[in-house]
Enzyme design. Structure first.
Site: not given
Length: 403
Positions: A206, A315, A350
């Protein structure tokens, strides 16, 4: 594989799995099966009649667990995970078995690092000679994420799990984080006798994936980089104290960041979600922030090694699939001389953690009673995590070792 035998032919039984993780949460899953003509059930091939997952899957009982209770306890993220598996006919227990999974190999030493201003954990093969070593960065949650680094170290590398904000004397928020800190970590590894300083890699998730790409574009010592749900665009910092502020700086100079105009209707969607208590998706916001913001793109063409990017097509935290493609486009345009690949899992979200852990939590608390939507679904998230983990091991083995 999990197999059950010595049942009567065509007997219907329930198989249940229970786990208490190292953070205090108890989890449970189950599936109902019918034994074959030999009185056997192979979970890799048997179709569940009902349960927490719906298709044959050897690891279905593990990733489909749902949380039952939470009892706060001292966090021990590297302790072995014990799952109790029970076979039942109605309320009669026919068999039980416990499966223990280890996050880190006994051959790996865990060494806390509190030197040169660094906050991290070094997972080292002390009985081996100098080895390829990978710096592992977490995301916007801050603090120190050891599990990915420990697991990766169990496959023949040294790893350095590195915190960069939100812990001890580090910055409290993800604002103006100095890349000089990453440079210190590289220098620390270079000076370590157990590190092959010609084979240093970097892996981030991330915002940590964004930081990994940015760092690798600046420091030529990084010879291979993996980004889980990363961004090839620099975004604003994250904190309670300010908005629209830089995330990263180097030698006192902040990097430009994408903060373009977001359509009014996108902002209204988020406000409606907040007011109604629905999980919030930031995907559209991050997308529009990046539109036309060329100065905020990371100069990934300067990376001195191969690049592997992993994203989820659903995501909902940010558009990691689109942001990863920006990296690939830029590498192609500059005829990047090293290998590069973007692996996208269209139905995944995600979350990409160690394989085999529960993937049923698709939202996370966001503060003030709000929740963040991460996207995907438990089945596709689980299969993406398994596949991605294998690809990462192969990638680092191929590009950082002699094999």
């Amino acid at each position: 594989e999990i197999q059950i035998s010595n049942l009567p032919p065509h007997q219907v039984v329930t198989v249940q799995a229970k786990l208490r993780d190292n953070l205090g949460t108890s989890w449970q899953s189950f599936a109902e099966f019918k034994s074959d003509s030999k009185g056997e059930i192979n979970l890799a091939k048997a179709q569940p009649l009902s349960g927490t997952y719906s298709a044959p899957d050897a690891m279905g009982l593990f990733w489909s667990m749902i949380p039952l209770t939470y009892e706060p306890k001292r966090k021990t993220p590297l302790q072995p995970l014990e799952t109790k598996i029970t076979v039942m006919k109605e309320h009669e227990i026919l068999a039980t078995h416990s499966v223990t999974r280890h996050v880190v190999s006994p051959a790996v030493d865990r060494i806390p690092v509190r030197e040169r201003g660094l906050i991290g954990t070094f997972f080292c093969h002390s009985k081996s000679g100098p080895l390829p070593t990978i710096i592992v960065l977490g995301g916007s949650e801050g603090g120190l994420r050891e599990s990915n680094a420990a697991l990766l170290a169990s496959y023949g590398f040294n790893t350095l799990a590195l915190a960069y904000f939100g812990m001890e004397d580090l910055p409290k928020e993800l604002i103006d984080i100095p890349l000089d800190y990453i440079e210190k970590a590289i220098d620390w590894l270079t000076d370590h006798p157990k590190v092959d300083d010609t084979r240093i890699g970097l892996m981030g998730t991330s915002r940590g994936g964004e930081l990994a790409l940015l760092s690798a574009s600046i420091f030529p010592s990084i010879k291979a980089v993996v980004g889980f749900v990363p961004s090839g665009v620099i975004y604003p910092g994250i904190g309670q104290s300010a908005i629209g502020v830089p995330s990263w700086q180097f030698k006192g100079k902040s990097f430009p960041f994408a903060y373009g105009e977001v359509p009014k209707e996108v902002g209204e969607e988020i406000q409606q979600a907040k007011q109604s208590g629905k999980p919030i998706s930031w995907r559209k916001t991050y997308h529009f922030w990046a539109v036309g913001e060329k100065e905020a793109e990371i100069e990934v063409e300067n990376i001195k090694g191969p690049v592997l990017l992993i994203s989820g097509g659903d995501d909902q935290l940010w558009p990691s699939d689109v942001l990863s493609e920006k990296v690939i486009t830029r590498l192609k345009e500059h005829n990047h001389p090293y290998d590069y690949e973007h692996i996208n899992y269209p139905e995944a979200g995600h979350s990409f953690g160690p394989p085999g852990l529960p993937t049923t939590q698709l939202v996370l608390p966001y503060g003030n009673g709000m929740q963040l939507l991460f996207g995907g679904n438990p089945t596709d998230n689980a299969h993406a995590q398994f596949d991605a983990w294998q690809r990462v091991k192969v990638f680092f083995d191929q590009h950082l070792t002699d094999s």
